[in-house]
Design a protein around this motif. Structure first.
Motif, short mmCIF file in Angstrom:
data_model
loop_
_atom_site.label_atom_id
_atom_site.label_comp_id
_atom_site.label_asym_id
_atom_site.label_seq_id
_atom_site.Cartn_x
_atom_site.Cartn_y
_atom_site.Cartn_z
N ALA A 107 85.09 102.16 8.71
CA ALA A 107 84.20 101.10 8.24
C ALA A 107 82.83 101.28 8.90
N PRO A 108 81.76 100.86 8.25
CA PRO A 108 80.41 101.08 8.79
C PRO A 108 80.21 100.51 10.19
N GLU A 109 80.90 99.40 10.49
CA GLU A 109 80.70 98.77 11.80
C GLU A 109 81.48 99.45 12.93
N VAL A 110 82.38 100.37 12.58
CA VAL A 110 83.17 101.08 13.60
C VAL A 110 82.40 102.32 14.03
N LYS A 111 81.99 102.35 15.30
CA LYS A 111 81.12 103.43 15.76
C LYS A 111 81.59 103.96 17.12
N PRO A 112 82.64 104.79 17.12
CA PRO A 112 83.06 105.40 18.38
C PRO A 112 81.98 106.35 18.89
N LYS A 113 81.97 106.58 20.18
CA LYS A 113 80.99 107.49 20.76
C LYS A 113 81.18 108.90 20.19
N PHE A 114 82.45 109.33 20.13
CA PHE A 114 82.80 110.64 19.59
C PHE A 114 83.97 110.48 18.64
N MET A 115 84.15 111.46 17.75
CA MET A 115 85.33 111.47 16.87
C MET A 115 85.79 112.90 16.68
N ILE A 116 87.11 113.11 16.81
CA ILE A 116 87.71 114.42 16.61
C ILE A 116 88.93 114.24 15.71
N ASN A 117 89.30 115.29 14.98
CA ASN A 117 90.53 115.22 14.19
C ASN A 117 91.60 116.17 14.73
N LYS A 118 91.24 116.92 15.76
CA LYS A 118 92.20 117.77 16.47
C LYS A 118 91.92 117.64 17.96
N LEU A 119 92.97 117.55 18.76
CA LEU A 119 92.77 117.39 20.20
C LEU A 119 92.01 118.56 20.80
N LEU A 176 92.22 102.23 16.29
CA LEU A 176 91.00 101.44 16.32
C LEU A 176 91.28 100.01 16.77
N ASN A 177 92.43 99.48 16.41
CA ASN A 177 92.78 98.10 16.77
C ASN A 177 93.08 97.95 18.26
N HIS A 178 93.73 98.93 18.86
CA HIS A 178 94.12 98.83 20.26
C HIS A 178 93.18 99.59 21.19
N ASP A 179 92.94 100.85 20.88
CA ASP A 179 92.17 101.71 21.79
C ASP A 179 90.67 101.47 21.68
N TYR A 180 90.15 101.59 20.48
CA TYR A 180 88.70 101.39 20.28
C TYR A 180 88.28 99.98 20.65
N ALA A 181 89.03 98.98 20.16
CA ALA A 181 88.67 97.59 20.43
C ALA A 181 88.72 97.30 21.93
N GLY A 182 89.72 97.82 22.62
CA GLY A 182 89.83 97.59 24.06
C GLY A 182 88.73 98.26 24.84
N ALA A 183 88.46 99.52 24.51
CA ALA A 183 87.42 100.27 25.22
C ALA A 183 86.06 99.62 25.03
N LYS A 218 96.97 96.61 25.52
CA LYS A 218 95.77 96.88 24.73
C LYS A 218 95.82 96.04 23.45
N PRO A 219 94.70 95.50 23.02
CA PRO A 219 93.32 95.76 23.46
C PRO A 219 92.80 94.85 24.57
N SER A 220 93.68 94.17 25.28
CA SER A 220 93.24 93.27 26.35
C SER A 220 92.38 94.02 27.36
N PRO A 221 91.23 93.49 27.72
CA PRO A 221 90.38 94.18 28.70
C PRO A 221 91.03 94.31 30.07
N GLU A 222 91.99 93.43 30.37
CA GLU A 222 92.62 93.46 31.69
C GLU A 222 93.31 94.79 31.99
N ILE A 223 93.93 95.41 30.98
CA ILE A 223 94.63 96.66 31.23
C ILE A 223 93.64 97.79 31.52
N PHE A 224 92.45 97.71 30.93
CA PHE A 224 91.41 98.70 31.21
C PHE A 224 90.80 98.47 32.59
N HIS A 225 90.54 97.21 32.91
CA HIS A 225 90.00 96.90 34.24
C HIS A 225 90.99 97.31 35.33
N HIS A 226 92.27 97.08 35.09
CA HIS A 226 93.30 97.48 36.05
C HIS A 226 93.25 98.98 36.30
#
Length: 242
Positions: free
Chosen positions: A222-234, A197-204, A170-178
């Motif tokens: 940052a304003p440009e970072v827009k995950p679909k959802f956000m939680i602070n507890k699992l 954000l650097n590995h998971d968000y960027a890759g997804a 991660k964040p290589s798209p290949e690991i997600f495609h695999h």
């Protein structure tokens, strides 16, 4: 970012949930720090005898360790840990010829123990009957898989994809495609949950997978970072699926 209370119709489309491992399911920092200190005990090196606190030792160790990990393309993990102990002990004026034994002890302890993030068992137990679960993790097979077994969570997952095993991290798209290929699913059928954000968000984002940011430290985005959802507890993840 979608409100957690308006999600019933949205989340019904997911067939699988893919998780990051370190600092999402397992607490990497606590696992690592405990292994660092336990290795000292195994090798009979007493910090009290040298009037050094555990906090001080860990701070010095982590400073050197972070420097050496930047050279992971040159040195093996075992060598990096050995050099981290060597530099830390020299810095703190502790004399020993056991740095190789310390490194070996650390790896054995670290790779065979685990500390989970809060509520991991409850979350996985709730999700597993209704969703296919998988893990995508950067790291070494010899570490990540045994640590999941030590935590008692490996049986929840249909696929455990480790970067070392497939040659992409991660964040290589290949690991997600695999992983999508292994699950035989399309991006729209998957939710990915991670803390980086650097590995998971960027890759997804590169492969159009919906991302749930596990913001465990309540960091400002940052304003440009827009995950679909956000939680602070699992545990709040379950609100997406009720």
């Amino acid at each position: 970012m979608t409100n957690l209370f308006e999600l019933d119709k949205i989340t019904m489309g997911y067939s699988a949930i893919i998780f990051d491992l370190d600092n999402t399911l397992l607490n990497f920092e606590l696992c690592e720090r405990q292994a660092i200190l336990d290795a000292l005990e195994v090798c009979a090196i007493s910090l009290d005898l040298h009037e050094i606190s555990e906090t001080t030792f860990l701070q010095v160790f982590e400073t050197y360790n972070s420097q050496y990990w930047r050279q992971r393309d040159v040195f093996s993990p075992h060598k990096i840990i050995e050099m981290s102990y060597q530099s830390t002990l020299a810095h703190l004026k502790i004399k020993t010829d056991k740095t190789n034994h310390l490194s070996q002890s650390f790896w054995h302890i670290f790779n065979n123990s685990a500390i989970t993030e809060p509520d991991v068992d409850e979350v996985l137990t709730f999700l597993a009957p209704s969703y296919r679960l998988a893990v995508i993790t950067n790291g070494f097979v010899s570490a990540q898989v045994p640590r999941m077994k030590a935590a008692g969570i490996d049986h929840f997952f249909q696929e455990i994809v480790v970067s070392e095993a497939i040659g992409f991290a991660k964040p290589s798209p290949e690991i997600f495609h695999h992983t999508l290929s292994k699950l035989d699913l399309k991006p729209a059928q998957v939710l990915y949950v991670g803390d980086s954000l650097n590995h998971d968000y960027a890759g997804a984002m590169q492969v159009n997978i919906d991302f749930c940011y596990y913001n465990r430290k309540n960091l400002a985005l940052a304003p440009e970072v827009k995950p679909k959802f956000m939680i602070n507890k699992l545990l709040k993840l379950l609100e997406l699926f009720k």
